[in-house]
Design a protein around this motif. Structure first.
Motif, PDB file in Angstrom:
ATOM      1  N   ASP A 314      15.319 -21.918 -26.097  1.00 49.30           N
ATOM      2  CA  ASP A 314      16.633 -21.611 -25.953  1.00 49.30           C
ATOM      3  C   ASP A 314      16.911 -20.882 -24.694  1.00 49.30           C
ATOM      4  O   ASP A 314      18.331 -20.651 -24.683  1.00 49.30           O
ATOM      5  N   VAL A 332      25.177 -28.041 -24.070  1.00 50.61           N
ATOM      6  CA  VAL A 332      24.548 -26.643 -23.900  1.00 50.61           C
ATOM      7  C   VAL A 332      25.254 -25.765 -24.321  1.00 50.61           C
ATOM      8  O   VAL A 332      24.788 -24.643 -25.092  1.00 50.61           O
ATOM      9  N   ASN A 336      24.309 -22.942 -27.250  1.00 51.33           N
ATOM     10  CA  ASN A 336      24.427 -21.475 -26.909  1.00 51.33           C
ATOM     11  C   ASN A 336      25.202 -20.515 -27.701  1.00 51.33           C
ATOM     12  O   ASN A 336      24.927 -19.516 -28.559  1.00 51.33           O
ATOM     13  N   ARG A 343      20.561 -21.156 -22.451  1.00 63.31           N
ATOM     14  CA  ARG A 343      20.449 -21.980 -21.832  1.00 63.31           C
ATOM     15  C   ARG A 343      21.471 -22.216 -20.629  1.00 63.31           C
ATOM     16  O   ARG A 343      22.644 -21.796 -20.747  1.00 63.31           O
TER      17      ARG A 343
END
Length: 395
Positions: A314, A332, A336, A343
């Motif tokens: 992660d 992404v 997150n 990331r």
């Protein structure tokens, strides 16, 4: 706190060497390159149009230097995923073998992005594309091809006193390649009370000796070593069972739904990904429309990219140098925001003109890079994480 998304406008043959000079290193590369449909490539391509070249030769010549440059930016523990359709999957597979090595091939995934199938033209109604997956170095790759999303709670019908779900699995190894000859240390007696269910590696009052056997009565072996049984005896239970040779007592393992540090069980990903799991081209168009309008005809769904990105840690650094509509950076940011990850994604795209009369052009997005930038700006506003923008080469 790192910025989640960076967008670089420029031809990737200019951008990738610049990133290398800056010491950039990617844990994961995702690519959705131009498919070879007979149209000219928007990127700089010195080989295109060379005398005697077929369309396939030109496409491979276009891709080779970009894959080589991308490989040089990858961590030894990294992986690359490349989307492709039937036109070039065979040639891409050979090219990936050449650039990354056959020994680093991990999977060829079939992705069901159009469940209804393409109805235009003759022949079959194509409903799939592919994703080729390679490691930078398979021996050190940290890709985890498992997902909590593929686990079905219905497979765990039993509930413990603490409310957690589990199922029973035979402690006996059901694979006949493992037997007292091939695995002698795993053939030993256990002791159990079929009334209370208690199991122990040592004899106890009321316990009967249990040795592992196959259903036909032939000697078998346990899946756990004796020390493992001693450590986790609370996860074992014995029950009467009936095999082909009659009734006997067997040992079962309580296999828990929630068991790892992430709090969720993970199951190996299959190599066929259905639209109901990861989304389709239709859902991808709707996602993009909700952010910046209907400005890209064939985006990838964020569900596909979330599944890909989630195979890495992660805090992974992700690179997409055919960014298109910006789905990778969007995925992404979504991950997150959902799991607290850190990331980072670097997206690269070329300022190739959008087609006159297209929705993107009508919306004032005059280049493909404008589309990517607009989406990532909207993603930063909706999901957080910020956005850094750069231009490499001649705008």
């Amino acid at each position: 706190m790192p910025v989640w998304n960076t967008f670089i406008e420029g031809d990737n043959l200019d951008v990738l060497p610049q990133l290398a000079a800056e010491g950039f290193c990617a844990d994961l590369v995702y690519l959705d390159p131009p498919y070879n449909t007979g149209h000219a490539f928007a990127y700089r391509d010195d080989l295109r149009g060379a005398a005697g070249q077929s369309r396939h030769d030109a496409w491979v010549g276009f891709m080779r230097p970009r894959l080589v440059a991308g490989r040089e930016l990858m961590a030894e523990s990294g992986a690359v995923f490349v989307s492709i359709d039937d036109h070039e999957v065979a040639h891409l597979r050979l090219l990936m073998d050449e650039v990354f090595g056959e020994q680093n091939f991990l999977a060829q995934v079939v992705v069901n992005l159009n469940p209804k199938g393409r109805q235009l033209g003759g022949g079959f109604a194509t409903s799939h594309e592919y994703v080729l997956v390679y490691a930078r170095d398979a021996r050190s790759c940290v890709l985890d091809a498992r997902s909590a999303e593929t686990v079905d709670e219905a497979d765990f019908p039993l509930v413990g006193d603490d409310g957690l779900r589990y199922r029973h699995l035979p402690l006996r190894n059901t694979n006949k390649r493992f037997n007292p000859v091939t695995s002698p240390t795993l053939h030993y007696p256990l002791y159990g009370d079929p009334g209370s269910g208690r199991v122990s590696a040592e004899p106890f009052e009321g316990g009967v000796e249990i040795v592992p056997v196959f259903g036909d009565g032939r000697p078998a072996v346990w899946r756990w070593s004796r020390p493992m049984v001693e450590q986790r005896s609370a996860d074992l239970v014995c029950r009467p069972v009936r095999g082909r040779s009659g009734a006997r007592v067997d040992v079962l393992q309580k296999d828990w739904l929630h068991r790892d540090a992430r709090g969720a069980r993970r199951k190996k990903l299959r190599t066929i990904w259905l639209a109901e799991e990861i989304g389709s081209t239709d859902t991808a168009v709707a996602e993009l429309k909700a952010l910046v309008g209907h400005v890209f005809e064939t985006p990838k769904p964020t569900g596909l990219l979330r599944r890909i990105v989630a195979t890495m840690p992660d805090d992974a650094v992700v690179l997409d140098f055919f960014a298109g509509s910006g789905t990778t950076g969007h995925a992404v940011a979504q991950l997150n925001a959902a799991d607290g990850g850190t990331r980072q994604c670097v997206s690269v795209d070329v300022p190739a003109p959008t087609r006159l009369g297209s929705n993107a052009h009508a919306a004032g997005l005059l280049t493909v890079a404008d589309v990517t930038r607009a989406r990532l700006r909207a993603v930063a506003a909706a999901c957080g994480g910020g956005l850094v923008e750069r231009v490499v080469g001649t705008p």
